[in-house]
Design a protein around this motif. Structure first.
Motif, PDB file in Angstrom:
ATOM      1  N   MET A  49       0.810  -1.215   0.000  1.00  0.00           N
ATOM      2  CA  MET A  49       0.000   0.000   0.000  1.00  0.00           C
ATOM      3  C   MET A  49       0.850   1.275   0.000  1.00  0.00           C
ATOM      4  O   MET A  49       0.311   2.373   0.087  1.00  0.00           O
ATOM      5  N   ILE A  50       2.157   1.141  -0.110  1.00  0.00           N
ATOM      6  CA  ILE A  50       3.038   2.310  -0.096  1.00  0.00           C
ATOM      7  C   ILE A  50       2.866   3.106  -1.399  1.00  0.00           C
ATOM      8  O   ILE A  50       2.744   2.537  -2.468  1.00  0.00           O
ATOM      9  N   GLY A  51       2.808   4.431  -1.310  1.00  0.00           N
ATOM     10  CA  GLY A  51       2.711   5.261  -2.517  1.00  0.00           C
ATOM     11  C   GLY A  51       1.336   5.214  -3.163  1.00  0.00           C
ATOM     12  O   GLY A  51       0.512   4.340  -2.869  1.00  0.00           O
ATOM     13  N   ASP A  52       1.065   6.147  -4.044  1.00  0.00           N
ATOM     14  CA  ASP A  52      -0.244   6.256  -4.694  1.00  0.00           C
ATOM     15  C   ASP A  52      -0.270   5.640  -6.096  1.00  0.00           C
ATOM     16  O   ASP A  52      -1.262   5.067  -6.506  1.00  0.00           O
ATOM     17  N   GLY A  53       0.812   5.783  -6.847  1.00  0.00           N
ATOM     18  CA  GLY A  53       0.852   5.260  -8.205  1.00  0.00           C
ATOM     19  C   GLY A  53       1.943   4.222  -8.376  1.00  0.00           C
ATOM     20  O   GLY A  53       2.668   3.882  -7.432  1.00  0.00           O
ATOM     21  N   PHE A  54       2.081   3.710  -9.590  1.00  0.00           N
ATOM     22  CA  PHE A  54       3.050   2.661  -9.880  1.00  0.00           C
ATOM     23  C   PHE A  54       4.470   3.094  -9.534  1.00  0.00           C
ATOM     24  O   PHE A  54       5.186   2.403  -8.797  1.00  0.00           O
ATOM     25  N   PHE A  55       4.885   4.260 -10.038  1.00  0.00           N
ATOM     26  CA  PHE A  55       6.254   4.708  -9.805  1.00  0.00           C
ATOM     27  C   PHE A  55       6.462   5.134  -8.346  1.00  0.00           C
ATOM     28  O   PHE A  55       7.558   5.004  -7.807  1.00  0.00           O
ATOM     29  N   ASP A  56       5.397   5.635  -7.704  1.00  0.00           N
ATOM     30  CA  ASP A  56       5.483   5.945  -6.278  1.00  0.00           C
ATOM     31  C   ASP A  56       5.771   4.682  -5.469  1.00  0.00           C
ATOM     32  O   ASP A  56       6.548   4.698  -4.508  1.00  0.00           O
ATOM     33  N   LEU A  62      12.121   1.038  -2.947  1.00  0.00           N
ATOM     34  CA  LEU A  62      13.564   1.309  -2.999  1.00  0.00           C
ATOM     35  C   LEU A  62      14.016   2.157  -1.823  1.00  0.00           C
ATOM     36  O   LEU A  62      15.131   1.993  -1.312  1.00  0.00           O
ATOM     37  N   ALA A  63      13.164   3.086  -1.385  1.00  0.00           N
ATOM     38  CA  ALA A  63      13.533   3.970  -0.279  1.00  0.00           C
ATOM     39  C   ALA A  63      13.446   3.261   1.069  1.00  0.00           C
ATOM     40  O   ALA A  63      14.326   3.410   1.919  1.00  0.00           O
TER      41      ALA A  63
END
Length: 496
Positions: A49-56, A62-63
């Protein structure tokens, strides 16, 4: 007529896979673990569930933890969006992947030997304790085994046509983007191709698969490696000994406890080793094209790389973890199934009983051995998801306690960030349910003013309070009740 029979055998593989799935569901119900999540499951929810979009999501993984790769988390994200946060529903995803692994294990067996070996391979895979174990974890391991089986099957079925090359390349990418150990399997299969090209037994066109694969994966691998070196100085796995090499192989063989599969694997290995040595003496290299040689080559190449890295190259960052090597499970199952198939054929030739021995063995493996696994898992549920019920009980307690919902109440969670965020996602059902005021260790420092809270609940599941944290809370609050939840993991403090 041949095609019809072939389709019938495919249906048999599907039936075995479905039975395997049903058995996993029944074991989960009988042992009472389907409705609960453990810390690793919560970690998976956090990354999914981290981030809103694919690249997020890619940047977030990675972070937060570059030792993970994104495919499993992306699939889990879609699954949660479709079916929700219920623990029992989330567990269905790895169980489905486990069942698909069984199906592809049958296809691999049929391709290496014949339809009988395919049936044996599907049953050996479907009744394995290892499969049951990982299929209850909302982690990448069952999908890793599935993609590893798909990649190996694609390797065996390839042609020099572009469609086949593209499908094989996609299977390698899915495998590697599910777990970094997939890279080692890809390297093992690639080295087999190179050997055969040098022996002029395979076209150079096959190398295009690995060129495309390298272009699409190596940049991510390098970036993750650089970030992992910066963020992770020491890993938790132990430094292996030479004895651990044999333990690793034994643990990977399908079985319960001390696996009978390990003895079959060892027997096939030594018989095949004699054959290879004799071929080399005659300066013959046809065995390099053998599927069983490919299995042994990949198994020992991956283990050798993992061992050398963990013991000699960078022991402070050991990667010697049993479940990581489950990427080799389809290759191990193939070897064990090959040994059983050859043994049964030998007995049938000598005894002349035809199908009787084969059917008898299938019934034994499919019934007696499955029953053994069911009994084992019901008696040892904590070995699958140890401590998982605590999180469900914690969620129920937090949501049912009246003063927890008041503004003057704080719940202090002794969690690492990735577990904490995963639990918040799960408990709030993705933000649909309002949670109380929550703190974790990184939120409270010596400068934090806690005096504004009438009540503080301290949760001690993953980590208990340190002495410094206790002193910080006790500046403004006193302990009035320990074990107030009745389960031994919540303490209650009130303001002086």
């Amino acid at each position: 007529m041949t095609d019809k029979k072939f389709d019938i055998y495919k249906i048999v593989f599907v039936i075995i896979a479905v039975i395997s799935f049903v058995v996993m569901r029944l074991i989960g119900m009988a042992s009472g673990i389907n409705g609960y999540l453990n810390v690793d499951d919560l970690c998976s929810v956090q990354f999914a569930m981290i981030g809103d979009g694919f690249f997020d999501k890619i940047n977030g993984i990675l972070a937060e933890d570059p030792t993970n790769v994104p495919v499993f988390y992306l699939i889990l994200y879609v699954w949660i969006k479709l079916f929700g946060y219920a623990a029992n529903t989330m567990r269905i995803l790895p169980e489905i992947c486990g069942a698909l692994f069984v199906f592809f294990a049958g296809l691999i067996g049929e391709k290496i030997g014949n339809k009988k070996m395919g049936i044996i391979a599907a049953i050996v895979a479907g009744t394995s304790l290892q499969l049951v174990y990982v299929s209850y974890q909302i982690r990448a391991y069952s999908i890793l085994m599935m993609f590893s089986a798909i990649a190996f099957y694609a390797f065996l079925r390839r042609t020099s046509q572009w469609k086949s090359i593209i499908l094989y390349t996609v299977s390698l990418l899915l495998l590697s983007y599910t777990h970094f150990f997939g890279v080692l399997v890809c390297a093992g299969l690639g080295s087999i191709d190179i050997l055969n090209i040098l022996l002029k037994k395979r076209e150079k066109k096959y190398l295009l698969c690995y060129v495309i694969y390298a272009c699409l994966f190596v940049p991510y691998l390098v970036l993750a490696f650089i970030r992992a070196n910066d963020m992770w100085a020491v890993f938790w796995p132990p430094v292996p000994t030479y004895r651990d090499i044999f333990s690793m192989i034994r643990n990977m063989c399908p079985g319960v406890g001390v696996s009978w599969g390990a003895y079959i694997f060892a027997f096939v290995f030594f018989v095949y080793l004699i054959f290879v040595v004799e071929s080399l003496k005659k300066k013959e290299c046809q065995f390099v094209q053998s599927e069983i040689f490919t299995c042994f080559w990949v198994i020992y190449a991956v283990i050798a790389v993992g061992f050398l890295y963990s013991k000699y190259i960078k022991p402070q960052s050991s990667v010697w973890v049993y479940r990581y090597f489950l990427v080799l499970f389809p290759f191990v199952v193939s070897v064990v199934s090959y040994g059983i198939w050859k043994g049964l054929d030998y007995i049938q030739e000598r005894a002349g009983w035809g199908r009787t021995i084969f059917i008898g063995f299938v019934l034994f493996l499919g019934c007696v051995y499955t029953y053994t696994n069911i009994g084992y898992e019901i008696d040892h549920p904590n070995e699958i998801v140890g401590g998982s019920k605590n999180y469900e009980k914690l969620t129920e307690y937090i949501m049912e306690t009246q003063d927890v919902k008041e503004q003057g109440t704080l719940v202090y969670m002794g969690y690492p960030d990735r577990y904490f965020e995963g639990w918040k996602q799960y408990a709030s059902q993705g933000g649909k349910i309002a949670l109380p005021n929550l703190y974790n260790p990184k939120d409270i420092s010596e400068e934090t003013d806690l005096s504004g809270y009438d009540t503080i609940y301290v949760v001690n599941i993953v980590y208990e309070l340190t002495e410094e944290e206790k002193l910080q809370i006790e500046k403004t609050h006193r302990l009035v009740e320990q074990n107030c939840d009745g389960e031994g993991f919540v303490d209650k403090y009130v303001r002086y």
